[in-house]
Design a protein around this motif. Structure first.
Motif, PDB file in Angstrom:
ATOM      1  N   UNK A  77       0.840  -1.188   0.000  1.00  0.00           N
ATOM      2  CA  UNK A  77       0.000   0.000   0.000  1.00  0.00           C
ATOM      3  C   UNK A  77       0.879   1.243   0.000  1.00  0.00           C
ATOM      4  N   UNK A  78       0.683   2.091  -1.001  1.00  0.00           N
ATOM      5  CA  UNK A  78       1.404   3.351  -1.086  1.00  0.00           C
ATOM      6  C   UNK A  78       0.782   4.342  -0.113  1.00  0.00           C
ATOM      7  N   UNK A  79       1.589   4.901   0.786  1.00  0.00           N
ATOM      8  CA  UNK A  79       1.079   5.839   1.780  1.00  0.00           C
ATOM      9  C   UNK A  79       1.130   7.268   1.242  1.00  0.00           C
ATOM     10  N   UNK A  80       0.525   8.190   2.000  1.00  0.00           N
ATOM     11  CA  UNK A  80       0.624   9.607   1.646  1.00  0.00           C
ATOM     12  C   UNK A  80       1.645  10.318   2.533  1.00  0.00           C
ATOM     13  N   UNK A  81       2.537   9.559   3.150  1.00  0.00           N
ATOM     14  CA  UNK A  81       3.531  10.113   4.073  1.00  0.00           C
ATOM     15  C   UNK A  81       4.672  10.756   3.298  1.00  0.00           C
ATOM     16  N   UNK A  82       5.106  11.914   3.749  1.00  0.00           N
ATOM     17  CA  UNK A  82       6.327  12.551   3.258  1.00  0.00           C
ATOM     18  C   UNK A  82       7.425  12.202   4.251  1.00  0.00           C
ATOM     19  N   UNK A  83       8.330  11.298   3.853  1.00  0.00           N
ATOM     20  CA  UNK A  83       9.349  10.811   4.781  1.00  0.00           C
ATOM     21  C   UNK A  83      10.445  11.835   5.042  1.00  0.00           C
ATOM     22  N   UNK A  84      10.673  12.756   4.103  1.00  0.00           N
ATOM     23  CA  UNK A  84      11.745  13.746   4.238  1.00  0.00           C
ATOM     24  C   UNK A  84      11.149  15.147   4.108  1.00  0.00           C
ATOM     25  N   UNK A  85      10.503  15.646   5.159  1.00  0.00           N
ATOM     26  CA  UNK A  85       9.781  16.914   5.043  1.00  0.00           C
ATOM     27  C   UNK A  85      10.666  18.155   5.035  1.00  0.00           C
ATOM     28  N   UNK A  86      11.923  18.028   5.467  1.00  0.00           N
ATOM     29  CA  UNK A  86      12.820  19.193   5.495  1.00  0.00           C
ATOM     30  C   UNK A  86      14.072  18.901   4.689  1.00  0.00           C
ATOM     31  N   UNK A  87      14.792  19.965   4.344  1.00  0.00           N
ATOM     32  CA  UNK A  87      15.981  19.854   3.513  1.00  0.00           C
ATOM     33  C   UNK A  87      17.235  20.196   4.298  1.00  0.00           C
ATOM     34  N   UNK A  88      18.360  19.653   3.849  1.00  0.00           N
ATOM     35  CA  UNK A  88      19.666  20.036   4.374  1.00  0.00           C
ATOM     36  C   UNK A  88      20.136  21.311   3.679  1.00  0.00           C
ATOM     37  N   UNK A  89      21.036  22.073   4.283  1.00  0.00           N
ATOM     38  CA  UNK A  89      21.494  23.318   3.653  1.00  0.00           C
ATOM     39  C   UNK A  89      22.276  23.124   2.363  1.00  0.00           C
ATOM     40  N   UNK A  90      22.816  21.934   2.130  1.00  0.00           N
ATOM     41  CA  UNK A  90      23.642  21.720   0.944  1.00  0.00           C
ATOM     42  C   UNK A  90      22.836  21.393  -0.310  1.00  0.00           C
TER      43      UNK A  90
END
Length: 331
Positions: A77-90
């Motif tokens: 089952x494909x979820x609607x979760x965003x596993x990586x909601x934030x970014x690194x500065x690079x």
């Protein structure tokens, strides 16, 4: 990785799979089956202590890192979760490719992924993100610094974690993306001078990201071995006293794209390549199968890989494997 490779591969290559074969819709056992009927490229997966299976895929379906869940490995089952909601500065906000997740001894999870470097657009680094809890669903919080960039060599992509059962030490495999700075032609690396795209093995500490020594090359592209202009998508397992390194070669947009494997008696190699593809176009009605990840846990070896199931859409397929005596086959 569709957007990634369209940006530096000729359109004529991208269109070689414009009329894909019908997707596989079989039952588990004996052949690969359609596991995720959606755009879910470069799948990796693991089995958590709760017995559930968790798969992670390249950006798509409006998610930076996609997550799918299965109770039995057969139905996903494909979820609607965003596993990586934030970014690194690079990194920039695009191109989050080929995520791979491992669990540490402290119960938290480490995600490796390929992200675009702000310092050199259209080239990539291997990022690391740590789960905020002991749930494999995340969210994952990225480290401020990447694990590997190697931008002078074209960048670092396609990471995969590995723990050696021999002594418990941890490693991260990745590909040097030499074809991203190639001289055109097939996969941007068909015209001489042909640039190297080796698979690298980087020792890391128990935290999963602190470097322990230097990365070493363990697999090379060799035309005489049947390789195309690159090798990529490494996945390493240890079965029956032998190391099995799975990888893909040729262009992922090409019908020649496939899943292969090489074997070695020691982690540092040398790895000896098999003479045949594990799976390739035309078998089981698949088109351009590749980007495979193999699991060799207590329930028996199994694999997830992608293949084209529509124009510019790569679905995920699953299979159970038999691995031993230097050979691999579908159960």
């Amino acid at each position: 990785m569709w957007l990634r490779k369209l940006l530096y591969y000729p359109l004529s290559i991208a269109l070689t799979i414009a009329s894909p074969a019908p997707v596989v819709r079989g039952q588990p056992g004996g052949a690969p089956w359609l596991a995720i009927d959606s755009n879910f490229p470069d799948p990796s997966f693991l089995q958590a202590p709760d017995g559930r299976w968790y798969a992670f895929g390249t950006n798509g379906n409006n998610r930076r890192v996609q997550v799918a869940v299965s109770l039995d490995f057969h139905t996903w089952n494909l979820t609607d979760i965003e596993a990586l909601p934030t970014l690194a500065p690079w990194e920039t906000a695009i191109d989050h490719w080929a995520p791979d997740v491992i669990q540490r001894d402290d119960g938290r999870y480490v995600m490796y992924y390929s992200g675009e470097a702000r310092s050199r657009l259209r080239h990539h680094c291997v990022g690391v993100a740590i789960s905020a809890s002991t749930s494999p669903l995340g969210p994952y919080i990225p480290n401020d610094e990447p694990l590997s960039c190697r931008l002078n060599d074209g960048g670092s992509i396609d990471p995969a974690g590995f723990r050696d059962p021999a002594d418990g030490s941890r490693y991260v495999l990745f590909k040097l993306d030499g074809n991203s700075v190639g001289n055109g032609g097939d996969c941007n690396n068909g015209n001489p001078p042909i640039l190297d795209t080796p698979i690298m093995l980087q020792p890391v500490e128990e935290d999963g990201f602190t470097l322990r020594g230097d990365a070493v090359e363990i697999l090379h592209r060799v035309t005489e071995d049947g390789d195309g202009p690159l090798v990529e998508a490494p996945s390493l397992v240890f079965v029956g006293g032998m190391y099995y390194l799975f990888y893909s070669t040729h262009c992922y947009t090409d019908v020649l794209y496939d899943v292969r494997f090489a074997t070695a008696d020691s982690l540092g190699g040398p790895f000896e390549k098999g003479n045949e593809s594990l799976v390739r176009t035309g078998e089981f009605n698949l088109t351009s199968p590749g980007g495979g990840t193999v699991w060799a846990g207590d329930e028996g070896p199994r694999i997830l890989f992608h293949g084209f199931c529509g124009e510019e859409v790569r679905c995920t397929y699953a299979a159970e494997l038999e691995i031993g005596d230097g050979d691999v086959r579908f159960v």
